[in-house]
Design a protein around this motif. Structure first.
Motif, mmCIF file in Angstrom:
data_model
loop_
_atom_site.group_PDB
_atom_site.id
_atom_site.type_symbol
_atom_site.label_atom_id
_atom_site.label_comp_id
_atom_site.label_asym_id
_atom_site.label_seq_id
_atom_site.Cartn_x
_atom_site.Cartn_y
_atom_site.Cartn_z
ATOM 1 N N ARG A 128 0.655 -1.307 -0.103
ATOM 2 C CA ARG A 128 -0.554 0.141 -0.301
ATOM 3 C C ARG A 128 0.685 1.147 0.078
ATOM 4 N N PRO A 129 0.955 1.588 -1.022
ATOM 5 C CA PRO A 129 1.981 2.971 -1.310
ATOM 6 C C PRO A 129 2.141 4.092 -0.725
ATOM 7 N N ARG A 130 0.773 3.980 -0.300
ATOM 8 C CA ARG A 130 0.026 5.145 0.092
ATOM 9 C C ARG A 130 -0.089 5.477 1.506
ATOM 10 N N ALA A 131 -0.167 4.139 1.873
ATOM 11 C CA ALA A 131 0.227 3.867 3.678
ATOM 12 C C ALA A 131 1.267 5.011 4.258
ATOM 13 N N GLN A 132 1.422 5.105 5.186
ATOM 14 C CA GLN A 132 2.433 5.981 5.783
ATOM 15 C C GLN A 132 2.317 4.626 7.056
ATOM 16 N N VAL A 133 3.750 4.242 6.970
ATOM 17 C CA VAL A 133 4.004 2.832 8.721
ATOM 18 C C VAL A 133 4.974 3.623 9.383
ATOM 19 N N THR A 134 4.339 3.373 10.122
ATOM 20 C CA THR A 134 5.633 3.644 11.586
ATOM 21 C C THR A 134 5.724 2.522 11.886
ATOM 22 N N LEU A 135 7.507 2.427 12.149
ATOM 23 C CA LEU A 135 7.628 1.161 12.714
ATOM 24 C C LEU A 135 8.333 1.436 13.441
ATOM 25 N N VAL A 136 7.901 0.526 15.086
ATOM 26 C CA VAL A 136 9.076 1.109 16.312
ATOM 27 C C VAL A 136 8.921 -0.163 17.020
ATOM 28 N N ASP A 137 10.343 -0.961 17.856
ATOM 29 C CA ASP A 137 10.956 -1.774 18.663
ATOM 30 C C ASP A 137 11.735 -0.851 19.753
ATOM 31 N N VAL A 138 11.715 -1.550 21.041
ATOM 32 C CA VAL A 138 12.216 -1.555 21.688
ATOM 33 C C VAL A 138 14.058 -1.476 21.752
ATOM 34 N N SER A 139 14.090 -2.426 21.061
ATOM 35 C CA SER A 139 15.580 -2.792 20.735
ATOM 36 C C SER A 139 16.251 -2.309 19.337
ATOM 37 N N GLU A 140 17.543 -1.816 19.908
ATOM 38 C CA GLU A 140 18.044 -1.170 18.942
ATOM 39 C C GLU A 140 18.927 -1.634 17.437
ATOM 40 N N ALA A 141 18.668 -2.820 18.106
ATOM 41 C CA ALA A 141 19.492 -4.365 17.248
ATOM 42 C C ALA A 141 18.416 -4.630 16.451
ATOM 43 N N ALA A 142 16.955 -5.265 17.129
ATOM 44 C CA ALA A 142 16.332 -5.427 16.365
ATOM 45 C C ALA A 142 15.939 -4.108 15.072
ATOM 46 N N LEU A 143 15.942 -2.216 15.216
ATOM 47 C CA LEU A 143 15.500 -1.659 14.691
ATOM 48 C C LEU A 143 16.845 -1.201 12.933
ATOM 49 N N GLU A 144 18.241 -2.195 13.468
ATOM 50 C CA GLU A 144 18.459 -2.231 12.463
ATOM 51 C C GLU A 144 18.821 -3.009 11.276
ATOM 52 N N ILE A 145 18.396 -4.081 12.160
ATOM 53 C CA ILE A 145 17.574 -4.613 10.811
ATOM 54 C C ILE A 145 16.960 -4.658 10.547
ATOM 55 N N ALA A 146 15.500 -4.011 11.262
ATOM 56 C CA ALA A 146 14.177 -3.432 10.123
ATOM 57 C C ALA A 146 15.019 -2.562 8.921
ATOM 58 N N ARG A 147 16.124 -1.584 9.347
ATOM 59 C CA ARG A 147 16.248 -0.063 9.065
ATOM 60 C C ARG A 147 16.148 -0.987 7.008
ATOM 61 N N VAL A 148 17.078 -1.820 7.516
ATOM 62 C CA VAL A 148 17.702 -2.634 6.118
ATOM 63 C C VAL A 148 16.387 -3.319 5.379
ATOM 64 N N ASN A 149 16.433 -3.225 5.548
ATOM 65 C CA ASN A 149 14.212 -3.899 4.981
ATOM 66 C C ASN A 149 13.291 -3.602 4.358
ATOM 67 N N ALA A 150 13.171 -1.919 5.566
ATOM 68 C CA ALA A 150 12.911 -0.696 4.565
ATOM 69 C C ALA A 150 12.993 0.035 3.697
ATOM 70 N N LEU A 151 14.439 -0.169 3.383
ATOM 71 C CA LEU A 151 15.750 0.267 2.437
ATOM 72 C C LEU A 151 15.436 0.116 1.092
ATOM 73 N N GLN A 152 15.641 -1.267 1.380
ATOM 74 C CA GLN A 152 14.833 -2.111 0.785
ATOM 75 C C GLN A 152 13.377 -2.769 -0.224
ATOM 76 N N TRP A 153 12.488 -2.736 0.411
ATOM 77 C CA TRP A 153 10.927 -2.509 0.239
ATOM 78 C C TRP A 153 10.314 -1.712 -0.266
ATOM 79 N N ALA A 154 10.753 -0.552 1.178
ATOM 80 C CA ALA A 154 9.434 0.341 1.266
ATOM 81 C C ALA A 154 10.610 1.603 2.165
ATOM 82 N N PRO A 155 10.921 2.498 1.325
ATOM 83 C CA PRO A 155 12.013 2.999 1.722
ATOM 84 C C PRO A 155 11.203 4.681 2.049
#
Ligand code: GLN
Length: 277
Positions: free
Chosen positions: A131-158
């Motif tokens: 849904r390219p018109r949706a604005q999606v906020t991804l949150v996590d308490v783990s910084e290490a998890a956010l690093e991984i999520a950032r790689v995936n977000a850049l790949q698929w929905a930057p």
């Protein structure tokens, strides 16, 4: 294996310790080739170095390490996500949560979506990619998890994802969303499954939540009405025996249209409700 084995021999050898599909995934990793290539070239010889690398991966697998952590990747909803031991491995049953979210977000309209405890990001990023018109906020308490999520977000929905360090709603206190999704930890602390299979290698904080596994579900549901717009949906993945508790918690928090949906194995897996409009 004395001398260099062929691809077929390498697969046959590992099959005794793991299964053939997994053996092929590991060999694919070493050779950097597709399944089709492996099948078409199964009498080709491995080099000594390739054979050695392959044995090293097979040994890790035999010791219990999940295939997804060995390869660093797992497919989810048709896309490949980077994973490491800081994040839960995306599971097929979680695709149901995505499916139910997409049903509530007709294509072509704009929405704001919050993915709580995003981990690899597979849920929120898939929604953002679909849904390219949706604005999606991804949150996590783990910084290490956010690093991984950032790689995936850049790949698929930057373009339509934002990542925030947040203990559930803490960093989005003033925001309201059209849809909130979460696959929080929901396994009971004493559950024997935590000592078995892939779960032994996954982050405990992403899996276990108090004596009955309900700690985080309870908190997410109770606080959700302050973070949803009128008419907004909260959708949650949960354990096989938590549908009744979730329905009760959702109703107690004032949600309407409370429902539960079974996964492909017929297990009650996702519950949700809509905030009164
Ligand atoms: N479904 C996972 C399991 O294998 C648990 C995931 C979670 O706690 N969110 O038990």
């Amino acid at each position: 294996m004395p001398g260099a084995p062929t691809i077929r021999e390498a697969l046959d050898a590992a099959q005794q310790a793991t299964d053939r599909i997994e053996a092929r995934v590991l060999l694919r990793e070493v050779l950097n080739q597709s399944d089709a290539w492996l099948l078409a070239h199964d009498d080709e010889l491995l080099t000594a170095e390739q054979a050695q690398q392959y044995v090293a991966l097979a040994v890790r697998r035999v010791a219990g390490e999940p295939v997804a952590y060995i390869t660093g990747r797992r497919e989810f909803y048709g896309r490949e996500f980077v994973v490491n031991p800081s994040v839960l491995i995306p599971r097929p049953e979680t695709e149901l949560l995505v499916e139910l979210a997409l049903q509530r977000l007709p294509a072509g309209e704009s929405y704001s979506v919050l993915d709580l405890g995003t981990g690899s990001g597979c849920i929120g990023i898939t929604i953002a990619a679909e849904r390219p018109r949706a604005q999606v906020t991804l949150v996590d308490v783990s910084e290490a998890a956010l690093e991984i999520a950032r790689v995936n977000a850049l790949q698929w929905a930057p373009a339509n994802t934002v990542l925030l360090h947040s203990d559930w709603y803490s960093a989005v206190a003033a925001e309201r969303y059209d849809l909130i999704v979460a696959n929080p930890p929901y396994v009971a602390e004493g559950d024997a499954h935590l000592q078995q299979g892939d779960l032994r290698f996954e982050p405990r904080t992403a899996l276990a939540a108090g004596v009955d596994g309900l700690n985080d579900l309870q908190r997410i549901i109770a606080e959700a009405p302050q973070h949803l717009r009128a008419g907004g949906w909260l959708l949650l993945e949960h354990g096989f025996d938590q549908a009744v508790a979730c329905a009760w918690l959702l109703e107690a928090a004032g949600f309407q249209d409370v429902f539960n949906a079974p996964d492909l194995a017929g297990i009650p897996r996702v519950s949700g409700g809509r905030l009164d409009s």
